[in-house]
Write a protein that holds these residues in place. Structure first.
Motif, short mmCIF file in Angstrom:
data_model
loop_
_atom_site.label_atom_id
_atom_site.label_comp_id
_atom_site.label_asym_id
_atom_site.label_seq_id
_atom_site.Cartn_x
_atom_site.Cartn_y
_atom_site.Cartn_z
N TYR A 189 61.15 60.99 36.44
CA TYR A 189 61.09 61.60 35.11
C TYR A 189 61.25 63.12 35.21
O TYR A 189 61.93 63.74 34.38
N LEU A 190 60.62 63.72 36.23
CA LEU A 190 60.64 65.18 36.35
C LEU A 190 62.05 65.71 36.58
O LEU A 190 62.39 66.80 36.13
N GLU A 191 62.88 64.93 37.29
CA GLU A 191 64.27 65.37 37.47
C GLU A 191 65.06 65.20 36.18
O GLU A 191 65.88 66.06 35.83
N LEU A 192 64.83 64.11 35.45
CA LEU A 192 65.52 63.90 34.18
C LEU A 192 65.16 64.99 33.17
O LEU A 192 66.00 65.45 32.40
N ARG A 193 63.90 65.39 33.21
CA ARG A 193 63.43 66.39 32.23
C ARG A 193 63.66 67.83 32.69
O ARG A 193 64.02 68.70 31.88
N PHE A 194 63.44 68.09 33.97
CA PHE A 194 63.55 69.46 34.48
C PHE A 194 64.69 69.60 35.49
O PHE A 194 65.80 69.95 35.13
N SER A 195 64.38 69.32 36.76
CA SER A 195 65.39 69.49 37.81
C SER A 195 64.95 68.74 39.06
O SER A 195 63.79 68.27 39.15
N LYS A 196 65.84 68.64 40.02
CA LYS A 196 65.53 67.95 41.27
C LYS A 196 64.42 68.67 42.04
O LYS A 196 63.56 68.03 42.65
N ALA A 197 64.40 70.00 41.98
CA ALA A 197 63.37 70.77 42.68
C ALA A 197 61.98 70.45 42.15
O ALA A 197 61.02 70.29 42.92
N GLY A 214 56.72 67.76 42.71
CA GLY A 214 55.76 66.80 42.17
C GLY A 214 55.47 65.67 43.14
O GLY A 214 54.33 65.24 43.31
N THR A 215 56.51 65.19 43.81
CA THR A 215 56.37 64.10 44.78
C THR A 215 55.48 64.52 45.95
O THR A 215 54.56 63.79 46.34
#
Length: 552
Positions: free
Chosen positions: A117-125, A130-131
């Motif tokens: 979700y964090l990549e879809l919403r923000f970015s891969k970084a 988060g991971t």
């Protein structure tokens, strides 16, 4: 009970304990050899998204109703009274919000890892940060979960402590590696039943040996262990209605809203409606688990009013008192000591297996697959199993750190979730509720939240001062408590020490708020005004937030 007798299980106790381990392994073997035989990552990590709401709901409670709670909550009630029971109020919003805000977003995006979700919403970084934060949180927490039942088994059987830690970790690692998420969920169902049975057995026998319900109530009342509604707004007070009822909501959201171990269970449900229903079904089970643990602490106080036997287990920890109480109550009743230790191990195994599986999932989905998109399904499944086993071995090392900490296991566990889970919760709230937040704001907010969290957490450990209620009954208890409260009023911390004295129940809320505020400020300073439209199109806003935007 003669302390020299406490180290002996009967044959029946050993049999009951062995049956628990054998049943857990058997479930793992069954799912390893049936169905698709765990040949795909979809089956191994997501149970083919085919689970019903009942097993999912029982697995949700088992995942965090660990041995930490079964040992830690009775010790908390015995030492500080029933104020902790008010955390049950936080369960209402703590489950309602995930059901209607977080689950719909995750389920409709069809992600395998919450951090996708964090990549879809923000970015891969942001996704990678988060991971890694989640991995750090769960590996540390697993140390607490492995150590607690091992300590108990050592106390009542004389088994070497670290040999027991190794056995716990290996059994759990094997059935998780063999059977995947289906094995984890169905062993959770079996282990939840054992948990409740073990606690109930201790309470029933304890009440009977203490003189009945009336005597138990009289002693805990005279000992001032029944707490009223404390509306003191001071955030440095360890437990009040506000710290537990409001601060506890943020703690629950970090566990049941955005923690991968729970999100993975929601996503294994057949439909979104089943996932939401399973979240609602957790509520009565959590209340029952809390009630059993609190009543167990009250019965323990009624039994030992004014006494402390923890030294007889070669430990000054209040957690050791719970083990002593259990063996005192169940001594001479073949099978029941084994049932309670099986109860503890059931709680531990369910929590640890959930963590292993979720850690393997985020590592595979968030760190490895994006780097090797052409990896075959067979190789990805094999690597997922290797990852689950590797995390199992790593958490054994973390158990040693738990051994070195001075807090109760309950407080250690909740501090870990507040210090690390709070910033993760803030990151997801930033994404779901604030469409103008950008990836730079998210990264800076998360880093700031973690820095503040560890500054606060480490400071609180270095300046630790916990004030338990006096262990006395009757009029003496009232006088002793009044004296203790007067002394406390005269010695209130000030300055930076007052900041370090913030109740650990506020850690999640404080750290979550830090991430959101810093993230919003940095987003405004580096702003991209069209960010809201892009994230809206990708369904990464919560349904509540989207409804509000459209209505305005």
């Amino acid at each position: 009970m003669d302390p020299s007798d406490q180290k002996f299980f009967t044959v029946i106790d050993y049999v009951i304990f062995a049956v628990l381990l054998a049943a857990s392994m058997g479930i793992g073997l069954y799912y390893a050899l049936s169905g698709g035989r765990q040949r795909t990552t979809q089956e191994f990590l997501m149970a083919d998204r085919s689970m019903g709401c009942l097993p999912v709901s029982l697995s949700l409670i088992a995942s965090f109703q660990s041995a930490v709670a079964i040992i830690g909550v009775p010790a908390e009630i015995y030492t500080h009274g029933t104020q902790y029971w008010f955390i049950g109020c936080a369960y209402i919003l703590g489950l309602f919000i995930p059901a209607h805000i977080f689950i719909p977003v995750f389920y409709r995006l069809r992600v395998s890892s919450a951090y996708q979700y964090l990549e879809l919403r923000f970015s891969k970084a942001v996704r990678i940060c988060g991971t890694f934060t989640f991995i750090f949180q769960m590996v540390i927490y697993m140390g607490v979960c492995v150590y607690t039942p091992a300590f108990a088994l050592n106390a009542v059987t004389g088994f070497e402590l670290w040999g027991t830690v190794l056995a716990t970790g290996l059994v759990c690692t094997l059935y998780t590696t063999l059977g995947g998420l289906k094995a984890v969920i169905w062993t959770d169902v079996f282990q939840t039943v054992v948990m409740f049975a073990g606690q109930l057995a201790v309470i029933v026998v304890g009440v009977q040996k203490t003189g009945g319900v009336a005597d138990v109530w009289r002693k805990v009342w005279e000992g001032n262990r029944i707490s009223g509604l404390d509306l003191n707004p001071d955030p440095t007070e360890r437990h009040t209605f506000w710290t537990l009822g409001v601060g506890g909501v943020f703690l629950m959201l970090s566990l049941y809203g955005v923690n991968q171990a729970q999100v993975q269970r929601y996503l294994s449900s057949r439909t979104e409606k089943e996932a939401v229903r399973s979240c609602y079904m957790v509520f009565p089970s959590l209340q029952l688990a809390l009630a059993l643990s609190c009543v167990m602490g009250l019965v323990m106080f009624a039994r030992y009013c004014g006494e402390d036997h923890s030294d007889k287990l070669a430990s000054s920890s209040r957690d050791a008192m719970v083990i002593y109480f259990v063996m005192d109550m169940l001594h001479g009743l073949p099978g029941l000591p084994g049932l309670f230790i099986a109860c503890l191990f059931s709680a531990a195994l369910s929590t640890i297996s959930s963590a292993f599986n979720s850690l393997a999932t985020v590592t595979m989905e968030d760190l490895i697959k994006p780097q090797y998109p052409a990896m075959t399904e067979a190789r990805a499944t094999l690597l997922s199993k290797v990852l689950a086993m590797s995390y199992g071995l790593l958490c054994l090392a973390m158990a040693y750190l738990t051994h070195l900490m001075g807090d109760s296991v309950l407080q250690v566990a909740l501090k870990i979730f507040g210090m690390v889970g709070g910033p993760i919760l803030g990151l997801f709230c930033l994404g779901m509720f604030f469409p103008w937040a950008n990836s730079i704001g998210a990264l800076v907010g998360l880093c700031a939240g973690l820095v503040v969290a560890f500054w606060l957490g480490i400071g609180s450990i270095l300046t630790r001062s916990t004030r338990p209620l006096p262990l006395e009954c009757g009029a003496n208890a009232t006088i002793a408590i009044q004296t203790a409260f007067n002394n406390t009023t005269l010695s209130q911390p000030s300055g930076l020490k007052r900041f370090y004295s913030l109740s650990y129940m506020w850690y999640s809320g404080f750290n979550c708020t830090t991430v959101v505020l810093i993230g919003l400020i940095v987003s405004f300073l580096t702003g991209r005004p069209n960010k809201g439209r892009r994230c809206e199109a990708r369904n990464t806003l919560s349904p509540v937030r989207k409804t509000f935007l459209f209505s305005t």
